[in-house]
Scaffold this active site. Structure first.
Site, PDB file in Angstrom:
ATOM      1  N   LYS A 204       0.822  -1.214   0.000  1.00  0.00           N
ATOM      2  CA  LYS A 204       0.000   0.000   0.000  1.00  0.00           C
ATOM      3  C   LYS A 204       0.856   1.264   0.000  1.00  0.00           C
ATOM      4  O   LYS A 204       0.398   2.338  -0.426  1.00  0.00           O
ATOM      5  CB  LYS A 204      -0.980  -0.007   1.178  1.00  0.00           C
ATOM      6  CG  LYS A 204      -0.369  -0.222   2.551  1.00  0.00           C
ATOM      7  CD  LYS A 204       0.210   1.009   3.198  1.00  0.00           C
ATOM      8  CE  LYS A 204       0.922   0.663   4.482  1.00  0.00           C
ATOM      9  NZ  LYS A 204       1.619   1.826   5.076  1.00  0.00           N
ATOM     10  N   ASP A 257      -5.582   0.509   6.042  1.00  0.00           N
ATOM     11  CA  ASP A 257      -4.246   1.105   6.045  1.00  0.00           C
ATOM     12  C   ASP A 257      -4.017   1.930   4.785  1.00  0.00           C
ATOM     13  O   ASP A 257      -3.398   2.998   4.821  1.00  0.00           O
ATOM     14  CB  ASP A 257      -3.209  -0.012   6.155  1.00  0.00           C
ATOM     15  CG  ASP A 257      -1.851   0.491   6.620  1.00  0.00           C
ATOM     16  OD1 ASP A 257      -1.729   1.686   6.952  1.00  0.00           O
ATOM     17  OD2 ASP A 257      -0.905  -0.320   6.673  1.00  0.00           O
ATOM     18  N   SER A 267       1.538  10.822   6.657  1.00  0.00           N
ATOM     19  CA  SER A 267       2.142   9.611   6.102  1.00  0.00           C
ATOM     20  C   SER A 267       3.449   9.959   5.405  1.00  0.00           C
ATOM     21  O   SER A 267       3.498  10.874   4.576  1.00  0.00           O
ATOM     22  CB  SER A 267       1.183   8.963   5.100  1.00  0.00           C
ATOM     23  OG  SER A 267       1.862   8.142   4.175  1.00  0.00           O
ATOM     24  N   ASN A 269       5.109   8.228   3.168  1.00  0.00           N
ATOM     25  CA  ASN A 269       5.078   7.922   1.743  1.00  0.00           C
ATOM     26  C   ASN A 269       4.252   8.955   0.970  1.00  0.00           C
ATOM     27  O   ASN A 269       4.639   9.390  -0.113  1.00  0.00           O
ATOM     28  CB  ASN A 269       4.529   6.514   1.535  1.00  0.00           C
ATOM     29  CG  ASN A 269       5.489   5.452   2.041  1.00  0.00           C
ATOM     30  OD1 ASN A 269       6.440   5.076   1.368  1.00  0.00           O
ATOM     31  ND2 ASN A 269       5.267   4.970   3.261  1.00  0.00           N
TER      32      ASN A 269
END
Length: 348
Positions: A204, A257, A267, A269
């Site tokens: 993910k 998630d 986050s 990422n």
């Protein structure tokens, strides 16, 4: 000899998420966190601080592998995927079948292949290892689990409520992990699909990179929603290539998630993708963030895995091209908007 104490739980790794796990555990028990950095150990033991966070007095630190393995029956390894195998090898002489390991690493191991040599390798599913595989391969620990789900550490440290999944083949691992982690702010689900939970948690991060890029280009929620839903399909197909089913991808460890990681500026990422789309260089972002951005490594693995198994993953391929083939972000988005996609839902 130091005796194992069932009321002391170990955490290996003093990064942001390792520190978060230690903080969650400290609601219920004493915690011993392992770090190789003397400065970190000193700050935790003398000042109860780390990463500018005021820690519970129940949290202590050590740099001694023997100490943490002797004192702690239950240990949470929370490490970058790139160093996970090396750490397990170093801990192996001190670990026994009496230990329980529940890892919190959302990444993949590729055996002894150098990440920069991936293009020279026909990377198949046999080269891909989840962290539970690594623990089994490098130690004699039997009772293994993984911590999965939406775990934005900044929100957890702020005391905001959330949930996670502990996945394991063993009821005992799920039960004991839940007892030590659960609190009024942190709910724990159980799952027997450990491979699926691990693959969902690792893959993910790739979609979170892309979502951040869309945000960085000023694009809206309509396109972000399409990215997440179409990206989920690609993650499921890749997961199947290494033996996972679709179940975990559609639960808290997967879509839960994915939504959190791909829509929040908390986050790593997502933030990386946002800054990259704004024109910053990869090396500068990584250096400035001072934390591992697992998605950058994972997209290289996923790209090669999809090539070997002939899996259609246009989103993943475009993210790879943007990051490693200098493809323009706007051109990548235009390509994806014209791509002849498969039917909307036919993977269940």
């Amino acid at each position: 000899m130091k005796k194992s104490n069932p009321h002391i739980v170990g955490v290996v790794g003093a990064g942001s998420f390792g520190t978060t796990v230690a903080t969650l555990l400290a609601h219920n028990t004493d915690v011993l966190i392992f770090s190789r950095r003397n400065e970190v150990i000193k700050n935790i033991n003398s000042l109860n601080t780390h990463l500018n966070i005021r820690l519970s007095e129940k949290i202590k630190a050590t740099g001694d592998v023997d100490e943490i393995t002797e004192k702690c029956k239950l240990i949470f390894p929370v490490l970058p995927s790139s160093s996970f195998r090396t750490t397990m090898k170093s801990m192996a002489p001190y670990l026994t079948p009496g230990h329980i390991l529940i890892h919190g690493t959302k990444g993949l191991d590729i055996s002894n292949i150098n990440i920069d040599d991936l293009l020279k390798v026909n990377l198949s599913s046999k080269h891909i290892h989840t962290m539970s595989n690594v623990i089994k391969q490098e130690t004699n620990v039997v009772r293994i689990g993984c911590l999965a789900g939406p775990n934005l550490y900044k929100e957890i440290l702020e005391g905001q409520p959330t949930a996670c999944v502990i996945a394991s083949e063993y009821d005992e691992v799920i039960k004991i992990g839940s007892e030590y982690l659960a609190s009024k702010y942190f709910f724990v689900f159980g799952s027997y699909d450990m491979v699926g939970a691990e693959m969902a948690g690792a893959l993910k991060n790739i979609i979170a990179l892309a979502s951040g890029m869309l945000e960085g280009r000023g694009l809206g929620k309509n396109l972000q929603a399409m990215l997440i839903t179409r990206g989920l399909r690609e993650l499921i197909e890749l997961g199947r290539a290494v033996g996972a089913t679709h179940r975990s991808f559609l639960g808290t460890a997967g879509i839960g998630d994915l939504i959190a990681t791909a829509t929040s500026n908390k986050s790593r990422n997502f933030t990386f993708g946002y800054r990259y789309a704004k024109g910053e260089k990869m090396e500068d972002i990584i250096k400035d963030m001072q934390e591992i951005v697992e998605g950058v490594r994972t997209v290289r693995i996923a790209h090669q895995l999809a090539r070997f198994h002939h899996i259609r993953v246009p989103i993943i391929n475009m993210i790879y091209s943007v990051l490693f083939d200098q493809m323009d972000v706007n051109k990548a988005i235009e390509f994806l908007m014209r791509y002849p996609y498969l039917p909307d839902v036919d993977f269940i």
